[in-house]
Design a protein around this motif. Structure first.
Motif, PDB file in Angstrom:
ATOM      1  N   SER A 172       5.391  -3.105  -1.957  1.00  0.00           N
ATOM      2  CA  SER A 172       5.194  -2.843  -0.397  1.00  0.00           C
ATOM      3  C   SER A 172       3.692  -3.214   0.089  1.00  0.00           C
ATOM      4  CB  SER A 172       5.505  -1.404  -0.322  1.00  0.00           C
ATOM      5  OG  SER A 172       4.389  -0.517  -1.189  1.00  0.00           O
ATOM      6  N   ASP A 215       3.777  -6.903   0.514  1.00  0.00           N
ATOM      7  CA  ASP A 215       4.760  -7.029   1.719  1.00  0.00           C
ATOM      8  C   ASP A 215       3.666  -6.756   3.242  1.00  0.00           C
ATOM      9  OD1 ASP A 215       7.183  -8.074   0.683  1.00  0.00           O
ATOM     10  OD2 ASP A 215       7.927  -5.863   0.902  1.00  0.00           O
ATOM     11  N   TYR A 216       2.936  -5.790   3.008  1.00  0.00           N
ATOM     12  CA  TYR A 216       2.104  -5.433   3.969  1.00  0.00           C
ATOM     13  C   TYR A 216       1.175  -6.552   4.285  1.00  0.00           C
ATOM     14  CZ  TYR A 216      -1.001  -2.491   6.999  1.00  0.00           C
ATOM     15  OH  TYR A 216      -1.653  -2.167   8.197  1.00  0.00           O
ATOM     16  N   SER A 258       2.648  -9.334   5.879  1.00  0.00           N
ATOM     17  CA  SER A 258       2.881  -9.044   7.108  1.00  0.00           C
ATOM     18  C   SER A 258       1.820  -9.210   8.071  1.00  0.00           C
ATOM     19  CB  SER A 258       3.588  -7.867   7.120  1.00  0.00           C
ATOM     20  OG  SER A 258       3.901  -7.496   8.540  1.00  0.00           O
ATOM     21  N   ILE A 259       0.656  -8.553   7.607  1.00  0.00           N
ATOM     22  CA  ILE A 259      -0.556  -8.732   8.490  1.00  0.00           C
ATOM     23  C   ILE A 259      -1.206 -10.265   8.539  1.00  0.00           C
ATOM     24  CG2 ILE A 259      -3.163  -8.268   8.483  1.00  0.00           C
ATOM     25  CD1 ILE A 259      -2.271  -5.464   7.121  1.00  0.00           C
ATOM     26  N   ASN A 264       0.729 -13.043   8.403  1.00  0.00           N
ATOM     27  CA  ASN A 264       1.599 -13.775   9.407  1.00  0.00           C
ATOM     28  C   ASN A 264       1.310 -13.238  10.788  1.00  0.00           C
ATOM     29  OD1 ASN A 264       3.024 -14.862   7.132  1.00  0.00           O
ATOM     30  ND2 ASN A 264       4.516 -13.439   7.231  1.00  0.00           N
ATOM     31  N   ARG A 265       0.904 -12.031  11.104  1.00  0.00           N
ATOM     32  CA  ARG A 265       0.761 -11.474  12.307  1.00  0.00           C
ATOM     33  C   ARG A 265      -0.630 -12.137  13.138  1.00  0.00           C
ATOM     34  NH1 ARG A 265       0.969  -5.210  12.668  1.00  0.00           N
ATOM     35  NH2 ARG A 265       1.172  -5.334  10.396  1.00  0.00           N
TER      36      ARG A 265
END
Length: 86
Positions: free
Chosen positions: A25, A28-29, A32-33, A35-36
């Protein structure tokens, strides 16, 4: 291969303990950050390119607290324009 040991000071003595495991997790975080940030960077670049093109074409900036001026930079024989937004 042994896990890297983390050293902490407890009551004047050094105690060694293994670091906490890295969770999926958490990975993943981080992804995700990342990619943002990439998506936002692309949006900002496109938006600022549009503002630069409009300013080059003679568009005026609405009066207010912010400015958008063209800045020319000359390096050798190369001249580039940037939009300075404040």
């Amino acid at each position: 291969m042994q896990p890297q040991l983390v050293v902490s000071l407890i009551e004047g003595r050094f105690k060694q303990h293994p670091p906490a495991d890295i969770l999926q997790s958490e990975l993943d975080y981080a992804i995700s950050i990342r990619n943002r940030i990439a998506a936002l960077t692309e949006k900002v670049e496109l938006f600022e390119a549009d503002l630069l093109a409009r300013r080059r074409a003679g568009a005026r900036v609405e009066p207010g607290p912010h400015i958008a001026n063209l800045k020319r930079e000359i390096r050798g024989r190369r001249c580039t324009e940037k939009l300075v937004i404040k």
